[in-house]
Write an enzyme that holds these catalytic residues in place. Structure first.
Site, PDB file in Angstrom:
ATOM      1  N   GLU A 172      41.248  -9.068 126.973  1.00 52.78           N
ATOM      2  CA  GLU A 172      39.898  -9.536 126.683  1.00 52.78           C
ATOM      3  C   GLU A 172      39.905 -10.546 125.543  1.00 52.78           C
ATOM      4  O   GLU A 172      39.985 -10.163 124.371  1.00 52.78           O
ATOM      5  CB  GLU A 172      39.023  -8.339 126.279  1.00 52.78           C
ATOM      6  CG  GLU A 172      39.074  -7.178 127.250  1.00 52.78           C
ATOM      7  CD  GLU A 172      38.646  -5.852 126.603  1.00 52.78           C
ATOM      8  OE1 GLU A 172      37.611  -5.828 125.923  1.00 52.78           O
ATOM      9  OE2 GLU A 172      39.355  -4.850 126.774  1.00 52.78           O
TER      10      GLU A 172
ATOM     11  N   HIS B 271      35.642  -7.840 131.044  1.00 50.59           N
ATOM     12  CA  HIS B 271      36.405  -6.595 130.951  1.00 50.59           C
ATOM     13  C   HIS B 271      37.112  -6.254 132.267  1.00 50.59           C
ATOM     14  O   HIS B 271      37.155  -5.090 132.673  1.00 50.59           O
ATOM     15  CB  HIS B 271      35.465  -5.467 130.521  1.00 50.59           C
ATOM     16  CG  HIS B 271      36.129  -4.328 129.827  1.00 50.59           C
ATOM     17  ND1 HIS B 271      36.895  -3.394 130.487  1.00 50.59           N
ATOM     18  CD2 HIS B 271      36.159  -3.963 128.529  1.00 50.59           C
ATOM     19  CE1 HIS B 271      37.343  -2.506 129.627  1.00 50.59           C
ATOM     20  NE2 HIS B 271      36.913  -2.823 128.435  1.00 50.59           N
TER      21      HIS B 271
ATOM     22  N   HIS C  99      30.937  -2.053 123.093  1.00 58.39           N
ATOM     23  CA  HIS C  99      30.543  -2.903 124.224  1.00 58.39           C
ATOM     24  C   HIS C  99      29.032  -2.951 124.456  1.00 58.39           C
ATOM     25  O   HIS C  99      28.562  -2.850 125.591  1.00 58.39           O
ATOM     26  CB  HIS C  99      31.242  -2.437 125.504  1.00 58.39           C
ATOM     27  CG  HIS C  99      32.733  -2.569 125.480  1.00 58.39           C
ATOM     28  ND1 HIS C  99      33.387  -3.543 124.752  1.00 58.39           N
ATOM     29  CD2 HIS C  99      33.722  -1.844 126.101  1.00 58.39           C
ATOM     30  CE1 HIS C  99      34.705  -3.416 124.943  1.00 58.39           C
ATOM     31  NE2 HIS C  99      34.933  -2.393 125.728  1.00 58.39           N
TER      32      HIS C  99
ATOM     33  N   ARG D 192      34.142  -2.720 119.313  1.00 65.74           N
ATOM     34  CA  ARG D 192      33.515  -1.704 118.462  1.00 65.74           C
ATOM     35  C   ARG D 192      32.864  -2.260 117.204  1.00 65.74           C
ATOM     36  O   ARG D 192      33.366  -3.230 116.623  1.00 65.74           O
ATOM     37  CB  ARG D 192      34.564  -0.659 118.050  1.00 65.74           C
ATOM     38  CG  ARG D 192      35.035   0.174 119.215  1.00 65.74           C
ATOM     39  CD  ARG D 192      36.164   1.108 118.866  1.00 65.74           C
ATOM     40  NE  ARG D 192      36.479   1.959 120.013  1.00 65.74           N
ATOM     41  CZ  ARG D 192      37.226   1.567 121.046  1.00 65.74           C
ATOM     42  NH1 ARG D 192      37.761   0.360 121.082  1.00 65.74           N
ATOM     43  NH2 ARG D 192      37.436   2.383 122.067  1.00 65.74           N
TER      44      ARG D 192
ATOM     45  N   ASP E  67      45.680  -0.542 122.602  1.00 64.82           N
ATOM     46  CA  ASP E  67      44.222  -0.716 122.633  1.00 64.82           C
ATOM     47  C   ASP E  67      43.860  -1.402 121.317  1.00 64.82           C
ATOM     48  O   ASP E  67      43.187  -0.826 120.467  1.00 64.82           O
ATOM     49  CB  ASP E  67      43.523   0.643 122.789  1.00 64.82           C
ATOM     50  CG  ASP E  67      42.068   0.519 123.226  1.00 64.82           C
ATOM     51  OD1 ASP E  67      41.556  -0.615 123.229  1.00 64.82           O
ATOM     52  OD2 ASP E  67      41.454   1.560 123.545  1.00 64.82           O
TER      53      ASP E  67
END
Ligand code: GLA
Length: 375
Positions: free
Chosen positions: A340, A203, A129, A104, A275
């Site tokens: 990631e 991803h 992304h 982000r 997350d």
């Protein structure tokens, strides 16, 4: 008698020769459909152990990874679709390379050398992304790679000046290679003609149970990180680094993902689970073992080596069973997780975070390796 010996000898030689050819590494290219009139190919890489990885030139996507469990059964450990259409329609980034900026950027805005840039906003008020049409939704040029010790695919994409709001023509190359150590290596390179933020990663959604049999809550995760970057409710880092000690974010010892995922902890509420970005320890630009993931049920173990300073761990909190993936399997809540390796989210707005600005004359170069075992 002599003839019999000669015959046996010839038979043995023939058998050995056949065996050698069947256990050689291989690469195969097949048509996989078209996107806006452009042909898409699926490349199948196979090593001598039978580990098989499929990669396509749409989104530079890893479509499947087949690795054995402890009984020797080869099964798929990544989520995705059997057909190209699935990838074109979906917005979950299954297996894709994300960029130009993976993760982000707050409100899609950043200032670089005194100029404010505005990017596409595609995640509430934020940029995620790469925007509406990130690197996961474009067609890359592809070339098969054959080396003595590896097979692979080299993918190239030119991201034009102004694409999704980013400055500069960014020339990107991503090379996937598979070797006989069951290592899938991803090498990223980029150059630019204007200063621009760059943050590339893969991803893939992993589920080591094989063919997505169970959720990922039993998987044991280890992250070599004493700190993470806390976020606000929009998943934008506040800029602080918090110690993982005594919190559900502590994966410094291999821990079941489900153990603390529902704890009453504000950061987990913001993420609807995990997350977040972890600040990897001992980062010095060289390739380091930083993450491992183990599924006790199947015995499959994956290690991630990276040069990157951060790791985004996303526990599949937005999967809800509505996506029907490979083999007709519904991808339910937390049936896949992403690991990631990357730079920290929103770095262009945090001068204290490791630099993500690439300038003309410099080369962006980073490597991550995913290694598979059984235990
Ligand atoms: C990421 C983000 C998640 C989510 C997924 C895609 O890795 O961090 O919040 O958007 O992509 O669903």
């Amino acid at each position: 008698m002599n003839r019999r010996v000669v015959f046996l000898f010839l038979f043995a030689a023939f058998f050995l020769a056949c065996n050698r050819t069947t256990t050689k590494m291989s690469i195969k290219k097949e048509p996989f459909g078209t996107v806006e009139g452009e042909p898409i190919d699926l490349y199948t890489l196979k090593n001598v152990n039978g580990m098989t990885v499929k990669i396509m030139n749409y989104g530079a996507i890893v479509q499947s990874i087949l690795v054995p469990d402890r009984k020797g059964n080869f099964e798929d450990v990544v989520l995705g679709f059997d057909y190209l259409e699935g990838y074109v329609k979906d917005h979950s980034y299954f297996g894709a390379i994300v960029g130009r900026y993976g993760n982000r950027i707050a409100k899609g805005k950043f200032t670089l050398d005194g100029v404010e840039y505005t990017l596409a906003t595609n995640n509430g008020e934020n940029h995620l992304h790469g925007g509406n049409k990130g690197f996961d939704k474009v067609v890359w040029d592809a070339k098969a790679v054959k080396r003595k010790d590896a097979v692979g695919v080299k993918l190239h994409y030119l991201s034009k000046d102004g694409e999704e709001g980013y400055p500069g023509n960014l020339d990107v190359t991503v090379t996937y290679t598979l070797n006989n150590e069951n290592e899938l290596k991803i090498e990223y390179r980029a150059t630019t003609d204007k200063p621009t933020p760059v943050n590339l990663t893969n991803h893939s959604y992993f589920n080591l149970s094989g063919n997505c049999k169970r959720d990922i809550l039993e998987h044991r995760l280890w992250i070599n990180a004493d700190y993470f970057t806390p976020v606000d409710a929009g998943l934008i880092p506040t800029g602080e680094l918090w110690s993982v000690k005594g919190t559900p974010m502590d994966f410094t010892k291999p821990t079941a993902i489900g153990k603390r995922i529902n704890d009453d902890y504000e950061q987990l509420k913001f993420g609807h689970g995990y997350d977040h970005n972890w600040v990897l320890n001992e980062v010095d630009g060289s390739l380091k073992l930083q993450v491992s993931l183990f599924d006790p049920g199947s015995g499959r173990l994956m290690e991630i080596y990276t040069e990157e300073p951060g790791l985004q761990f996303y526990s599949g909190n937005f999967l809800d069973g509505s996506i029907i993936g490979k083999g007709g399997v519904a991808y339910k809540y937390r049936y896949g997780l992403c690991l990631e390796p990357q730079h920290f989210p929103d770095s262009p707005n945090h001068p204290d975070f490791p630099n993500t600005i690439l300038r003309p004359g410099e080369t962006y170069h980073t490597v991550s390796v995913y290694r598979f075992f059984v235990k």
